[in-house]
Scaffold this motif. Structure first.
Motif, PDB file in Angstrom:
ATOM      1  N   HIS A 101       0.979  -1.360   0.056  1.00  0.00           N
ATOM      2  CA  HIS A 101       0.015  -0.059   0.052  1.00  0.00           C
ATOM      3  C   HIS A 101       0.751   1.313  -0.017  1.00  0.00           C
ATOM      4  N   SER A 102       0.301   2.285  -0.340  1.00  0.00           N
ATOM      5  CA  SER A 102       1.253   3.652  -0.450  1.00  0.00           C
ATOM      6  C   SER A 102       0.970   4.330   0.893  1.00  0.00           C
ATOM      7  N   ARG A 103       0.022   4.192   1.783  1.00  0.00           N
ATOM      8  CA  ARG A 103      -0.172   4.652   3.168  1.00  0.00           C
ATOM      9  C   ARG A 103      -0.408   3.594   4.077  1.00  0.00           C
ATOM     10  N   LEU A 104      -0.082   3.674   5.144  1.00  0.00           N
ATOM     11  CA  LEU A 104      -0.076   2.796   6.591  1.00  0.00           C
ATOM     12  C   LEU A 104      -0.616   3.785   7.733  1.00  0.00           C
ATOM     13  N   PRO A 105      -1.605   3.272   8.447  1.00  0.00           N
ATOM     14  CA  PRO A 105      -1.961   3.953   9.708  1.00  0.00           C
ATOM     15  C   PRO A 105      -0.851   3.719  10.865  1.00  0.00           C
ATOM     16  N   VAL A 106      -0.693   4.536  11.807  1.00  0.00           N
ATOM     17  CA  VAL A 106       0.172   4.408  12.602  1.00  0.00           C
ATOM     18  C   VAL A 106      -0.574   4.601  13.918  1.00  0.00           C
ATOM     19  N   TYR A 107      -0.409   3.461  15.067  1.00  0.00           N
ATOM     20  CA  TYR A 107      -1.286   3.655  16.166  1.00  0.00           C
ATOM     21  C   TYR A 107      -0.331   3.717  17.334  1.00  0.00           C
ATOM     22  N   GLY A 108      -0.595   3.823  18.500  1.00  0.00           N
ATOM     23  CA  GLY A 108      -0.053   3.909  19.961  1.00  0.00           C
ATOM     24  C   GLY A 108       0.019   2.587  20.655  1.00  0.00           C
ATOM     25  N   GLU A 109      -1.024   2.679  21.669  1.00  0.00           N
ATOM     26  CA  GLU A 109      -1.259   1.583  22.410  1.00  0.00           C
ATOM     27  C   GLU A 109      -1.940   0.361  21.731  1.00  0.00           C
ATOM     28  N   SER A 110      -2.988   0.994  20.959  1.00  0.00           N
ATOM     29  CA  SER A 110      -3.604  -0.247  20.066  1.00  0.00           C
ATOM     30  C   SER A 110      -4.309   0.575  18.950  1.00  0.00           C
ATOM     31  N   LEU A 111      -4.992  -0.320  18.176  1.00  0.00           N
ATOM     32  CA  LEU A 111      -5.551   0.382  16.727  1.00  0.00           C
ATOM     33  C   LEU A 111      -6.651   1.182  17.052  1.00  0.00           C
ATOM     34  N   ASP A 112      -7.159   1.331  18.345  1.00  0.00           N
ATOM     35  CA  ASP A 112      -8.164   2.207  18.636  1.00  0.00           C
ATOM     36  C   ASP A 112      -7.521   3.718  19.013  1.00  0.00           C
ATOM     37  N   GLU A 113      -6.164   3.797  18.775  1.00  0.00           N
ATOM     38  CA  GLU A 113      -5.557   5.028  19.045  1.00  0.00           C
ATOM     39  C   GLU A 113      -4.579   5.237  17.846  1.00  0.00           C
ATOM     40  N   VAL A 114      -5.148   5.663  16.743  1.00  0.00           N
ATOM     41  CA  VAL A 114      -4.528   5.815  15.550  1.00  0.00           C
ATOM     42  C   VAL A 114      -4.056   7.289  15.723  1.00  0.00           C
ATOM     43  N   ILE A 115      -2.729   7.517  15.679  1.00  0.00           N
ATOM     44  CA  ILE A 115      -2.138   9.029  15.832  1.00  0.00           C
ATOM     45  C   ILE A 115      -1.478   9.472  14.462  1.00  0.00           C
ATOM     46  N   GLY A 116      -1.853   8.729  13.208  1.00  0.00           N
ATOM     47  CA  GLY A 116      -1.459   9.285  12.244  1.00  0.00           C
ATOM     48  C   GLY A 116      -1.409   8.307  11.120  1.00  0.00           C
ATOM     49  N   MET A 117      -0.831   8.724  10.048  1.00  0.00           N
ATOM     50  CA  MET A 117      -0.335   7.807   8.833  1.00  0.00           C
ATOM     51  C   MET A 117       0.980   8.252   8.118  1.00  0.00           C
ATOM     52  N   VAL A 118       1.392   7.226   7.695  1.00  0.00           N
ATOM     53  CA  VAL A 118       2.857   7.321   6.883  1.00  0.00           C
ATOM     54  C   VAL A 118       2.613   7.056   5.315  1.00  0.00           C
ATOM     55  N   HIS A 119       3.094   8.010   4.662  1.00  0.00           N
ATOM     56  CA  HIS A 119       2.881   7.875   3.425  1.00  0.00           C
ATOM     57  C   HIS A 119       4.461   7.365   2.720  1.00  0.00           C
ATOM     58  N   ILE A 120       4.274   6.449   1.831  1.00  0.00           N
ATOM     59  CA  ILE A 120       5.617   5.645   1.224  1.00  0.00           C
ATOM     60  C   ILE A 120       6.212   6.650   0.351  1.00  0.00           C
ATOM     61  N   LYS A 121       5.883   7.862   0.042  1.00  0.00           N
ATOM     62  CA  LYS A 121       6.767   8.691  -0.715  1.00  0.00           C
ATOM     63  C   LYS A 121       7.513   9.316   0.233  1.00  0.00           C
ATOM     64  N   ASP A 122       7.143   9.821   1.372  1.00  0.00           N
ATOM     65  CA  ASP A 122       8.068   9.965   2.493  1.00  0.00           C
ATOM     66  C   ASP A 122       9.029   9.118   3.303  1.00  0.00           C
ATOM     67  N   VAL A 123       8.531   7.800   2.883  1.00  0.00           N
ATOM     68  CA  VAL A 123       9.685   6.902   3.550  1.00  0.00           C
ATOM     69  C   VAL A 123      10.833   6.686   2.514  1.00  0.00           C
ATOM     70  N   PHE A 124      10.275   6.785   1.057  1.00  0.00           N
ATOM     71  CA  PHE A 124      11.203   6.790  -0.080  1.00  0.00           C
ATOM     72  C   PHE A 124      12.448   7.856   0.175  1.00  0.00           C
ATOM     73  N   MET A 125      11.698   9.054   0.370  1.00  0.00           N
ATOM     74  CA  MET A 125      12.814  10.211   0.299  1.00  0.00           C
ATOM     75  C   MET A 125      13.614  10.126   1.516  1.00  0.00           C
ATOM     76  N   ALA A 126      13.259   9.798   2.676  1.00  0.00           N
ATOM     77  CA  ALA A 126      13.826   9.671   3.464  1.00  0.00           C
ATOM     78  C   ALA A 126      14.988   8.552   3.688  1.00  0.00           C
TER      79      ALA A 126
END
Length: 292
Positions: A101-126
Motif C-alpha cells: 500500500h502507499s499509506r499505512l496508519p500508525v497507532y499508539g497503544e492499540s488500533l483504537d489509538e490511531v495517531i497518524g499515517m505514513v506515506h510511502i513517498k516520505d519513506v522513500f525520500m528519507a
C-alpha cells in the motif's frame, strides 16, 4: 423537430425537476425518472452514441451513492494493515514492501489509538536522502477521522477539500471501525480497480468436495452460515469475517497447515497467511461429508 420519445424523456426529466423545486410528492423524483429511463434502455437495441451497459451501471451507482455510508464501504478493522509508532525505520520500509500500500496508519497503544499515517513517498525520500529525519514524528501525516454514518458523497467531498486520501472510520465510542481510501470511494462508482500490484485472488467461497470448502478469509460470516452451515457463526458480535472467526478461535494468526476446530465440529485449516493476517482457509465438515 422533437420526436415523441424526446418529448416523453423531456417530460420525465421536467417532472423530476418540478418535484425537486416544488416538493410535489405525487410525482417521482428526478432520481426515479433517470433510473426509469435506464431500466427502459436495458432491453432495447443499442444505438450508436448511446450509453454502454457499463456506463449505465456507473450511472446507477451514482444515483444510489448517497445511500452508502463510510461504515458500509470501509476495510474492516481486522483487515487493516498498520504499524506501531515505535517501529524502526528499517522495519517500516519492510512493512510497506509487505503491505503493498502507499499509506499505512500508525497507532499508539492499540488500533483504537490511531495517531497518524505514513506515506510511502516520505519513506522513500528519507531512505534515499540520508540527511532527512527518519523519526516517526517527522514522517507522520494526519488522516481524516470520520464517523461510520457519514455518507459516501460527503466523505468524497471532504477528501477532495482536505486533499487527504485515507480516512479512519470510528464508531460511536471513538474506537476504530475500519479504514477507507479514496480508491474505495471511486470503486463504488466504477467498480473494482486493479493495478499491476494486485494479486489474482481465488473465489470467495467454493466447494471442493463433499464436506470440504475453500474460502477467502474476508468472506462474511453471514454468507458462510447461509451457504455452508448455519452453525458456523461467532459468539462475538464484532467478528464479521471467516478470518476473524479463525483468529478468535485460535487466539493467533494461523499459519498454513495450522487448523482450529469450531464448536459445531467444523475444522478451519489455514492454507494461506502472512505475518499479519490469515488469507485463505479450507473448511472440513465434522464427519467429512456434506452438511444438510
Amino acid at each position: 423537430m422533437a420526436t415523441r420519445s424526446d418529448d416523453d424523456g423531456g417530460s420525465r426529466i421536467w417532472r423530476g425537476v418540478r418535484h425537486l423545486i416544488f416538493g410535489d410528492e405525487s410525482e417521482p423524483t428526478l432520481r426515479d425518472q433517470i433510473e426509469e429511463v435506464i431500466d427502459e434502455a436495458e432491453g432495447s437495441r443499442p444505438q450508436s452514441g448511446d450509453l454502454t451497459p457499463h456506463e449505465r451501471q456507473m450511472l446507477r451507482n451514482l444515483l444510489h451513492l448517497d445511500d452508502r455510508t463510510a461504515g458500509d464501504i470501509c476495510v474492516p478493522r481486522g483487515e487493516i494493515m498498520s504499524v506501531a509508532s515505535t517501529i524502526s525505520f528499517d522495519d517500516l520500509v519492510a512493512a510497506f514492501a509487505d503491505a503493498g500500500h502507499s499509506r499505512l496508519p500508525v497507532y499508539g497503544e492499540s488500533l483504537d489509538e490511531v495517531i497518524g499515517m505514513v506515506h510511502i513517498k516520505d519513506v522513500f525520500m528519507a531512505n534515499v536522502d540520508k540527511s532527512r529525519d527518519r523519526a516517526m514524528t517527522a514522517l507522520l501525516r494526519n488522516p481524516l477521522f470520520v464517523p461510520e454514518s457519514m455518507g459516501v458523497l460527503d466523505l468524497l467531498a471532504r477528501m477532495r477539500a482536505e486533499r487527504v486520501h485515507l480516512a479512519i472510520v470510528v464508531d460511536e465510542f471513538g474506537g476504530t471501525e475500519g479504514l477507507v481510501t479514496i480508491e474505495d470511494v471511486v470503486e463504488e462508482i466504477v467498480g473494482d480497480i486493479e493495478d499491476e500490484h494486485d494479486e489474482q485472488e481465488g473465489a470467495m467461497l467454493v466447494m471442493l468436495d463433499d464436506g470440504i470448502w475453500e474460502a477467502d478469509a474476508r468472506l462474511e460470516i453471514e454468507e458462510l452460515a447461509s451457504t455452508v452451515d448455519a452453525r458456523l457463526v461467532s459468539e462475538e458480535d464484532d467478528v464479521d469475517t471467516l478470518g476473524g472467526l479463525a483468529f478468535l478461535l485460535a487466539g493467533k494468526i494461523l499459519q498454513p497447515g495450522d487448523s482450529v476446530c469450531h464448536a459445531s465440529g467444523w475444522r478451519l485449516e489455514s492454507i494461506a497467511a502472512d505475518s499479519r493476517r490469515i488469507l485463505r482457509l479450507r473448511l472440513h465438515a465434522p464427519d467429512g461429508s456434506a452438511q444438510e
